[in-house]
Design a protein around this motif. Sequence first.
Motif, PDB file in Angstrom:
ATOM      1  N   HIS A  74       0.844  -1.197   0.000  1.00 13.95           N
ATOM      2  CA  HIS A  74       0.000   0.000   0.000  1.00 13.95           C
ATOM      3  C   HIS A  74       0.881   1.249   0.000  1.00 13.95           C
ATOM      4  N   ALA A  75       1.898   1.250   0.849  1.00 12.95           N
ATOM      5  CA  ALA A  75       2.801   2.398   0.919  1.00 12.95           C
ATOM      6  C   ALA A  75       3.546   2.589  -0.398  1.00 12.95           C
ATOM      7  N   ARG A  76       4.006   1.495  -0.995  1.00 12.29           N
ATOM      8  CA  ARG A  76       4.755   1.577  -2.256  1.00 12.29           C
ATOM      9  C   ARG A  76       3.895   2.123  -3.390  1.00 12.29           C
ATOM     10  N   ILE A  77       2.689   1.593  -3.516  1.00 10.30           N
ATOM     11  CA  ILE A  77       1.828   1.990  -4.621  1.00 10.30           C
ATOM     12  C   ILE A  77       1.346   3.436  -4.455  1.00 10.30           C
ATOM     13  N   THR A  78       1.213   3.875  -3.203  1.00  8.74           N
ATOM     14  CA  THR A  78       0.817   5.262  -2.943  1.00  8.74           C
ATOM     15  C   THR A  78       1.916   6.223  -3.374  1.00  8.74           C
ATOM     16  N   VAL A  79       3.164   5.865  -3.106  1.00 10.81           N
ATOM     17  CA  VAL A  79       4.292   6.693  -3.542  1.00 10.81           C
ATOM     18  C   VAL A  79       4.364   6.725  -5.069  1.00 10.81           C
ATOM     19  N   PHE A  80       4.169   5.579  -5.685  1.00  9.79           N
ATOM     20  CA  PHE A  80       4.269   5.486  -7.141  1.00  9.79           C
ATOM     21  C   PHE A  80       3.200   6.343  -7.832  1.00  9.79           C
ATOM     22  N   LEU A  81       1.990   6.367  -7.286  1.00 11.00           N
ATOM     23  CA  LEU A  81       0.862   7.082  -7.903  1.00 11.00           C
ATOM     24  C   LEU A  81       0.561   8.406  -7.200  1.00 11.00           C
ATOM     25  N   HIS A  82       1.547   8.973  -6.499  1.00 10.40           N
ATOM     26  CA  HIS A  82       1.307  10.121  -5.625  1.00 10.40           C
ATOM     27  C   HIS A  82       0.651  11.324  -6.303  1.00 10.40           C
ATOM     28  N   LYS A  83       0.919  11.536  -7.588  1.00  8.21           N
ATOM     29  CA  LYS A  83       0.388  12.716  -8.283  1.00  8.21           C
ATOM     30  C   LYS A  83      -1.125  12.688  -8.419  1.00  8.21           C
ATOM     31  N   TYR A  84      -1.717  11.501  -8.386  1.00  8.06           N
ATOM     32  CA  TYR A  84      -3.154  11.372  -8.669  1.00  8.06           C
ATOM     33  C   TYR A  84      -3.938  10.763  -7.515  1.00  8.06           C
ATOM     34  N   ILE A  85      -3.311  10.622  -6.351  1.00  6.78           N
ATOM     35  CA  ILE A  85      -3.954   9.966  -5.217  1.00  6.78           C
ATOM     36  C   ILE A  85      -5.278  10.628  -4.841  1.00  6.78           C
ATOM     37  N   ASP A  86      -5.348  11.951  -4.870  1.00  5.97           N
ATOM     38  CA  ASP A  86      -6.552  12.669  -4.432  1.00  5.97           C
ATOM     39  C   ASP A  86      -7.510  12.985  -5.575  1.00  5.97           C
ATOM     40  N   GLN A  87      -7.208  12.508  -6.766  1.00  6.70           N
ATOM     41  CA  GLN A  87      -8.072  12.757  -7.915  1.00  6.70           C
ATOM     42  C   GLN A  87      -8.942  11.544  -8.212  1.00  6.70           C
ATOM     43  N   GLU A  88      -9.988  11.774  -9.008  1.00 10.81           N
ATOM     44  CA  GLU A  88     -10.830  10.651  -9.406  1.00 10.81           C
ATOM     45  C   GLU A  88     -10.006   9.660 -10.207  1.00 10.81           C
ATOM     46  N   ILE A  89     -10.320   8.402 -10.036  1.00 12.74           N
ATOM     47  CA  ILE A  89      -9.521   7.348 -10.650  1.00 12.74           C
ATOM     48  C   ILE A  89      -9.468   7.487 -12.174  1.00 12.74           C
ATOM     49  N   ALA A  90     -10.528   8.043 -12.774  1.00 11.89           N
ATOM     50  CA  ALA A  90     -10.564   8.174 -14.234  1.00 11.89           C
ATOM     51  C   ALA A  90      -9.551   9.183 -14.755  1.00 11.89           C
ATOM     52  N   GLN A  91      -9.012  10.038 -13.880  1.00  9.27           N
ATOM     53  CA  GLN A  91      -8.048  11.047 -14.318  1.00  9.27           C
ATOM     54  C   GLN A  91      -6.696  10.444 -14.681  1.00  9.27           C
ATOM     55  N   LEU A  92      -6.447   9.221 -14.235  1.00 11.62           N
ATOM     56  CA  LEU A  92      -5.181   8.563 -14.577  1.00 11.62           C
ATOM     57  C   LEU A  92      -5.347   7.856 -15.918  1.00 11.62           C
ATOM     58  N   THR A  93      -5.004   8.554 -16.982  1.00 11.43           N
ATOM     59  CA  THR A  93      -5.161   8.047 -18.342  1.00 11.43           C
ATOM     60  C   THR A  93      -3.954   7.211 -18.744  1.00 11.43           C
ATOM     61  N   PRO A  94      -4.042   6.454 -19.847  1.00 14.82           N
ATOM     62  CA  PRO A  94      -2.890   5.676 -20.312  1.00 14.82           C
ATOM     63  C   PRO A  94      -1.641   6.528 -20.529  1.00 14.82           C
ATOM     64  N   ARG A  95      -1.806   7.740 -21.074  1.00 13.63           N
ATOM     65  CA  ARG A  95      -0.633   8.602 -21.294  1.00 13.63           C
ATOM     66  C   ARG A  95       0.002   8.981 -19.955  1.00 13.63           C
ATOM     67  N   ARG A  96      -0.805   9.337 -18.985  1.00 10.55           N
ATOM     68  CA  ARG A  96      -0.281   9.702 -17.675  1.00 10.55           C
ATOM     69  C   ARG A  96       0.349   8.501 -16.974  1.00 10.55           C
ATOM     70  N   ALA A  97      -0.236   7.341 -17.166  1.00 10.15           N
ATOM     71  CA  ALA A  97       0.324   6.120 -16.572  1.00 10.15           C
ATOM     72  C   ALA A  97       1.715   5.844 -17.130  1.00 10.15           C
ATOM     73  N   ALA A  98       1.870   5.976 -18.448  1.00  9.89           N
ATOM     74  CA  ALA A  98       3.175   5.761 -19.070  1.00  9.89           C
ATOM     75  C   ALA A  98       4.198   6.773 -18.560  1.00  9.89           C
ATOM     76  N   ALA A  99       3.755   8.023 -18.360  1.00  5.17           N
ATOM     77  CA  ALA A  99       4.658   9.056 -17.852  1.00  5.17           C
ATOM     78  C   ALA A  99       5.092   8.756 -16.415  1.00  5.17           C
ATOM     79  N   LEU A 100       4.183   8.232 -15.599  1.00  2.00           N
ATOM     80  CA  LEU A 100       4.527   7.873 -14.221  1.00  2.00           C
ATOM     81  C   LEU A 100       5.603   6.786 -14.195  1.00  2.00           C
ATOM     82  N   TYR A 101       5.443   5.782 -15.048  1.00  7.56           N
ATOM     83  CA  TYR A 101       6.431   4.702 -15.063  1.00  7.56           C
ATOM     84  C   TYR A 101       7.784   5.210 -15.554  1.00  7.56           C
TER      85      TYR A 101
END
Length: 396
Positions: A89-116
Motif C-alpha cells: 500500500h505504501a509503495r503503490i501510494t508513492v508510485f501514484l502520488h500525483k493522482y492519489i486525491d483525484q478521481e480514478i478516471a483522471q489517470l489516463t494511459p498517457r499519464r500512466a506511461a509518464a509515471l512509469y
Amino acid sequence: MPRPKAPPRVNGPYPDRDGTRFRVRIFHHDLQRQDLYFHTEKEALAAIAQAKRELQAVQSRTLGDVISEYFVDKERSGRSKPETCREQHARITVFLHKYIDQEIAQLTPRRAAALYQEAVERPNPKTGKPMAAASHRFYLALVKGMFTWAVRKGYASGNPFADVQPVGRVEAGKPQLRIEEAKLFIDEALRRYDQKGSELALGAVVALLMGLRAGEVLKRCARDVDRAGQILWIDSGKTRNARRFLDVPVVLQSRLAKIATQRLPAEPLFGYGRTGKLRHRQVFWRAVGDICQAAGIPRVCPHSLRGLWATLGVQSGAVSHAVAASLGHGSFSMTERHYAQPEAVSGAKTARMVEMLSLGSEGATTEPQRAAEQLLKSLPREVLDSLVTLHHRNGK
C-alpha cells in the motif's frame, strides 16, 4: 487552452438490423466508445441502467480510496498477509502520488506511461542512482494488478497501465560478501551483542549462518528456540515451504538459549521496537548496514546474507534439495536463480558427478579419469542436472 473532456455517458437504445436487435453506446472518460448489442429492448434498458451505475461509481471514487479498498479486499481474501498489504500500500501510494486525491478516471494511459518513465529515471535519494530494474518492474506489476481489480469491480473503465511495458534487465541475486568479509561481519556482530547487548546484531548472524529471511528472524519468539538452543523452529513465512526447523550452529546455541530464557514464550526473540510492536524489516536492514560499515566491508542487505549462506552451502557439497529446503524453497531452481552464485552451483554439480562416477578416489588420477573430469566441467548445467537425476533414478 485544451477543452474540458465531456463526462462519461450512455446513449440508446437504438434499433438495429430492422429492429432485430438494440444497440447501447457508452462513452468513457478516456473518450473511448463502446457499443453493446442486445436481442430485446428490455435487455438494452437494463444494461443502460447498470452502465450508468458503474460510471457513477467510477466518477465518485478517488484513486486513494480505490487503493485502500483494494488492499482491504486483498487481505480479507487471504491473498496477502497484513504486513505485505501495508508495505505494498505504501509503495503503490508513492508510485501514484500525483493522482492519489483525484478521481480514478483522471489517470489516463498517457499519464500512466509518464509515471512509469519517471520511476525509471528518477534518482534514488539515498544512492543518487536510478531505481533498479527489478524495483520499478515490481511497482509496475503492483499497479497493473490493482487496476485489473478496479476494472473488475467497475471502478475503472480500463487499465491505464495495460500497454505500459517494463524496461531494463533484471539482475538476479544480490552482491555477496567474500568469505573473509563474512568472518569480519560475524566478529563485529557478535562483539556488538556480547558487549552492548545488541539483539539485532545477533539476529544478523542468525540470518547469515542459517539462511533466514529478515522477516523470519524478526518473527521468531522465545519458544522457537528448542533443545537448549540446538534447534530453531520456523512456523510460517513467505511461502508454503517456509515451515521448517533448523539445526543451530554451535556459536549461536548458548546465545540464543540465553535470550530465550529471558523472554516469555510468545515474546519476540530479538525484542520489540520503540513503539512496542514487532520490529520492522527496515530497522533490521539498517542494523546489517551498520555492522558492515563498522567492520570495514562492503555494505550488503539481509537478503544478501541469505544468498551467501546458499552459495556456501552449495559449494560445500550439500545436496541441492537440502539447501533449498533449509531456505524454505519448494525447489532448488529458486535457490539457484536468486541466491547461490552460478559458479558455486556449477562447481558443486561437477564435484558431485566426479564423486558419483568414482573419479575422485585416492591415488594417482589416470588419464581417462582426467579426461572424464574435464568433460564434465565442460557440460552445460542442464546436462549435469539430467546426469544426476538419471544416476539417482538408477539407484547407483
